[in-house]
Design a protein around this motif. Structure first.
Motif, PDB file in Angstrom:
ATOM      1  N   ASP A 147     -46.618   0.225   3.259  1.00  0.00           N
ATOM      2  CA  ASP A 147     -48.073   0.138   3.116  1.00  0.00           C
ATOM      3  C   ASP A 147     -48.632  -1.202   3.585  1.00  0.00           C
ATOM      4  O   ASP A 147     -49.779  -1.267   4.039  1.00  0.00           O
ATOM      5  CB  ASP A 147     -48.485   0.358   1.657  1.00  0.00           C
ATOM      6  CG  ASP A 147     -48.220   1.783   1.184  1.00  0.00           C
ATOM      7  OD1 ASP A 147     -48.008   2.658   2.052  1.00  0.00           O
ATOM      8  OD2 ASP A 147     -48.221   2.005  -0.041  1.00  0.00           O
ATOM      9  N   ASN A 148     -47.831  -2.264   3.446  1.00  0.00           N
ATOM     10  CA  ASN A 148     -48.339  -3.608   3.752  1.00  0.00           C
ATOM     11  C   ASN A 148     -47.618  -4.258   4.933  1.00  0.00           C
ATOM     12  O   ASN A 148     -47.525  -5.482   5.014  1.00  0.00           O
ATOM     13  CB  ASN A 148     -48.194  -4.498   2.505  1.00  0.00           C
ATOM     14  CG  ASN A 148     -49.030  -3.999   1.346  1.00  0.00           C
ATOM     15  OD1 ASN A 148     -50.255  -3.932   1.425  1.00  0.00           O
ATOM     16  ND2 ASN A 148     -48.366  -3.625   0.253  1.00  0.00           N
ATOM     17  N   ILE A 149     -47.130  -3.426   5.854  1.00  0.00           N
ATOM     18  CA  ILE A 149     -46.343  -3.940   6.970  1.00  0.00           C
ATOM     19  C   ILE A 149     -47.128  -4.963   7.799  1.00  0.00           C
ATOM     20  O   ILE A 149     -46.599  -6.014   8.178  1.00  0.00           O
ATOM     21  CB  ILE A 149     -45.863  -2.798   7.882  1.00  0.00           C
ATOM     22  CG1 ILE A 149     -44.808  -1.956   7.165  1.00  0.00           C
ATOM     23  CG2 ILE A 149     -45.307  -3.338   9.196  1.00  0.00           C
ATOM     24  CD1 ILE A 149     -43.482  -2.645   6.971  1.00  0.00           C
ATOM     25  N   ASP A 150     -48.387  -4.679   8.088  1.00  0.00           N
ATOM     26  CA  ASP A 150     -49.179  -5.602   8.908  1.00  0.00           C
ATOM     27  C   ASP A 150     -49.286  -6.971   8.239  1.00  0.00           C
ATOM     28  O   ASP A 150     -49.160  -8.012   8.905  1.00  0.00           O
ATOM     29  CB  ASP A 150     -50.580  -5.046   9.159  1.00  0.00           C
ATOM     30  CG  ASP A 150     -50.567  -3.844  10.097  1.00  0.00           C
ATOM     31  OD1 ASP A 150     -49.691  -3.804  10.979  1.00  0.00           O
ATOM     32  OD2 ASP A 150     -51.419  -2.946   9.932  1.00  0.00           O
ATOM     33  N   GLU A 151     -49.509  -6.973   6.928  1.00  0.00           N
ATOM     34  CA  GLU A 151     -49.624  -8.235   6.195  1.00  0.00           C
ATOM     35  C   GLU A 151     -48.284  -8.979   6.166  1.00  0.00           C
ATOM     36  O   GLU A 151     -48.250 -10.211   6.224  1.00  0.00           O
ATOM     37  CB  GLU A 151     -50.110  -7.985   4.767  1.00  0.00           C
ATOM     38  CG  GLU A 151     -51.555  -7.534   4.663  1.00  0.00           C
ATOM     39  CD  GLU A 151     -51.710  -6.027   4.744  1.00  0.00           C
ATOM     40  OE1 GLU A 151     -50.775  -5.342   5.246  1.00  0.00           O
ATOM     41  OE2 GLU A 151     -52.756  -5.530   4.308  1.00  0.00           O
ATOM     42  N   ILE A 152     -47.185  -8.233   6.087  1.00  0.00           N
ATOM     43  CA  ILE A 152     -45.863  -8.861   6.067  1.00  0.00           C
ATOM     44  C   ILE A 152     -45.559  -9.516   7.423  1.00  0.00           C
ATOM     45  O   ILE A 152     -45.063 -10.645   7.486  1.00  0.00           O
ATOM     46  CB  ILE A 152     -44.780  -7.830   5.701  1.00  0.00           C
ATOM     47  CG1 ILE A 152     -45.004  -7.335   4.267  1.00  0.00           C
ATOM     48  CG2 ILE A 152     -43.383  -8.428   5.841  1.00  0.00           C
ATOM     49  CD1 ILE A 152     -44.218  -6.092   3.908  1.00  0.00           C
ATOM     50  N   VAL A 153     -45.877  -8.806   8.507  1.00  0.00           N
ATOM     51  CA  VAL A 153     -45.674  -9.375   9.842  1.00  0.00           C
ATOM     52  C   VAL A 153     -46.492 -10.653   9.992  1.00  0.00           C
ATOM     53  O   VAL A 153     -45.998 -11.667  10.509  1.00  0.00           O
ATOM     54  CB  VAL A 153     -46.053  -8.357  10.936  1.00  0.00           C
ATOM     55  CG1 VAL A 153     -46.040  -9.021  12.313  1.00  0.00           C
ATOM     56  CG2 VAL A 153     -45.088  -7.179  10.920  1.00  0.00           C
ATOM     57  N   GLU A 154     -47.730 -10.617   9.537  1.00  0.00           N
ATOM     58  CA  GLU A 154     -48.586 -11.803   9.647  1.00  0.00           C
ATOM     59  C   GLU A 154     -48.044 -12.949   8.807  1.00  0.00           C
ATOM     60  O   GLU A 154     -48.010 -14.102   9.254  1.00  0.00           O
ATOM     61  CB  GLU A 154     -50.006 -11.454   9.198  1.00  0.00           C
ATOM     62  CG  GLU A 154     -51.013 -12.587   9.350  1.00  0.00           C
ATOM     63  CD  GLU A 154     -51.182 -13.039  10.786  1.00  0.00           C
ATOM     64  OE1 GLU A 154     -51.457 -14.249  10.992  1.00  0.00           O
ATOM     65  OE2 GLU A 154     -51.035 -12.208  11.709  1.00  0.00           O
TER      66      GLU A 154
END
Length: 214
Positions: A147-154
């Motif tokens: 669910d939070n992949i984009d935030e983890i990458v950032e």
């Protein structure tokens, strides 16, 4: 079974220990995702388990993890990122805990093996280490949220030692959620289940105490 040098058995082991630690740190929601993925980040770019967009060397992602100063890896990470760690930033704590577990497992394992075997049968001994850890973790299964992949990458962009894209972490989640394991049969050669229970519990508690003292 992988044919490269490594320290823990597989990602289920790191997630298992991260969940023990989180009973005290009490991350939830996005912060828990950041912590759990952080526990896997040092391995992602190495291509051991998934095929990443960018491949990096263990010496970089593990702070020269197999070099002559192997046991200082967590300290070197802390020295570089202490501001984030002291703030209990979950992805940085996860990354450091991965290095912490690698070093502690290697240290404990080496203490159980005669030096003559370490010298004469080094590759066989390493495989025994991986397989023993795989025996212990074979019945544990964990799930990673995407669910939070984009935030983890950032968030991971702040860690110089990794280079991640979204597809890398989606592959990580798919691998873990599929219940993949490095267990390929057999039983313990060095450890017992009780010894692993005690080792993981002590190592996790030592990390918790260290974090809470920041």
């Amino acid at each position: 079974m992988r044919k490269v040098i490594g320290d823990m058995s597989d990602w289920n082991t790191h997630i298992h220990c991260a969940n023990i630690v989180n009973k005290e740190l009490k991350f939830s929601g996005k912060d828990l995702d950041l912590f759990l993925y952080g526990n896997l980040l040092p391995d992602v770019n190495m291509g051991w388990i998934i095929a990443p967009e960018v491949r990096l060397e263990q010496a970089d992602t593990h702070f020269d993890g197999m070099g002559q100063e192997y046991f200082w890896a967590p300290l070197r990470f802390y020295d570089k990122y202490k501001d984030e760690i002291n703030k209990r930033n979950p992805i940085y704590l996860g990354y450091m805990f991965h290095l912490w577990m690698d070093v502690c497992f290697m240290s404990d394992f080496v203490s159980r093996i005669p030096m003559s075997e370490m010298i004469d049968k080094r590759y066989e001994v390493r495989e025994i280490k991986w397989k023993d850890a795989a025996v212990y973790i074979k019945d544990y299964r964990h799930e990673l949220s995407s669910d939070n992949i984009d935030e983890i990458v950032e968030a991971a962009r702040g860690i110089d030692e990794v280079q991640l894209v979204k597809s890398d972490l989606l592959k990580v989640a798919d691998y873990v959620n599929a219940g993949a394991s490095e267990y390929d049969g057999g039983d313990y050669r060095v450890y017992t289940t009780d010894e692993f229970d005690k080792f993981y519990e002590k190592t996790c508690q030592d990390f918790i105490k260290w974090v809470l003292a920041r």
